[in-house]
Motif scaffolding. Sequence first.
Motif, mmCIF file in Angstrom:
data_model
loop_
_atom_site.group_PDB
_atom_site.id
_atom_site.type_symbol
_atom_site.label_atom_id
_atom_site.label_comp_id
_atom_site.label_asym_id
_atom_site.label_seq_id
_atom_site.Cartn_x
_atom_site.Cartn_y
_atom_site.Cartn_z
ATOM 1 N N ARG A 122 0.801 -1.229 0.000
ATOM 2 C CA ARG A 122 0.000 0.000 0.000
ATOM 3 C C ARG A 122 0.830 1.274 0.000
ATOM 4 N N ALA A 123 2.053 1.238 0.528
ATOM 5 C CA ALA A 123 2.861 2.454 0.608
ATOM 6 C C ALA A 123 4.103 2.406 -0.285
ATOM 7 N N GLU A 124 4.261 1.380 -1.082
ATOM 8 C CA GLU A 124 5.447 1.232 -1.916
ATOM 9 C C GLU A 124 5.361 2.027 -3.209
ATOM 10 N N VAL A 125 6.564 2.399 -3.699
ATOM 11 C CA VAL A 125 6.691 3.078 -4.985
ATOM 12 C C VAL A 125 7.852 2.411 -5.736
ATOM 13 N N PRO A 126 7.577 1.314 -6.463
ATOM 14 C CA PRO A 126 8.647 0.655 -7.216
ATOM 15 C C PRO A 126 9.162 1.551 -8.347
#
Length: 181
Positions: free
Chosen positions: A8-12
């Motif tokens: 939910r909080a990741e930015v790949p």
Amino acid sequence: VERPPPTRAEVPLRAHGAVVHPADNGIRAGCLPIPVNLPHTPGFDAAGTIDALGDDVSSLAVGDAVIGFLPMTAVNFVVAISVPRLADRFGGATLLVAGVATALAGMGWLSQADGSGGYLATVAAPMLLVGIGQGLAFAPLTSFGLVDAPAEDAGAASGLVNTFHQLGMATGLAILVAVSA
């Protein structure tokens, strides 16, 4: 290998390049007063584009161009070249303790990033603390690790100190990730 969807909080990111700073070249050439033990991996920065977003990330968009770690690298460099003067004034042990505490505070802050804030508050500011801490701690830590090593063992002692730098950072990060999960 298929990439898992972001949490939910990741930015790949898709990295398009990594940066080796002119300062890294100066260090390698011996032109800058920063002690470097070999092997040395220069640069900390990467640039690329956002591949995906976690559901809770609202301040970014897929395809945005980004750069990461620049604040840490820049401040680490500035602090590191100040260490000899600071060590003369406050002592290496004081710098080591202050550096580790500052880096730990930055890592703790960074571990709480949830993707809802902007880059400055959730990435840049904590990375500045990490950079300050690393800049303060690495030179005294290396010096303390080599101070009583006989000249014929200095290379092995330096390699051991650098290995423990890496293991300590990886272990610390793993602990913070586990605690924050």
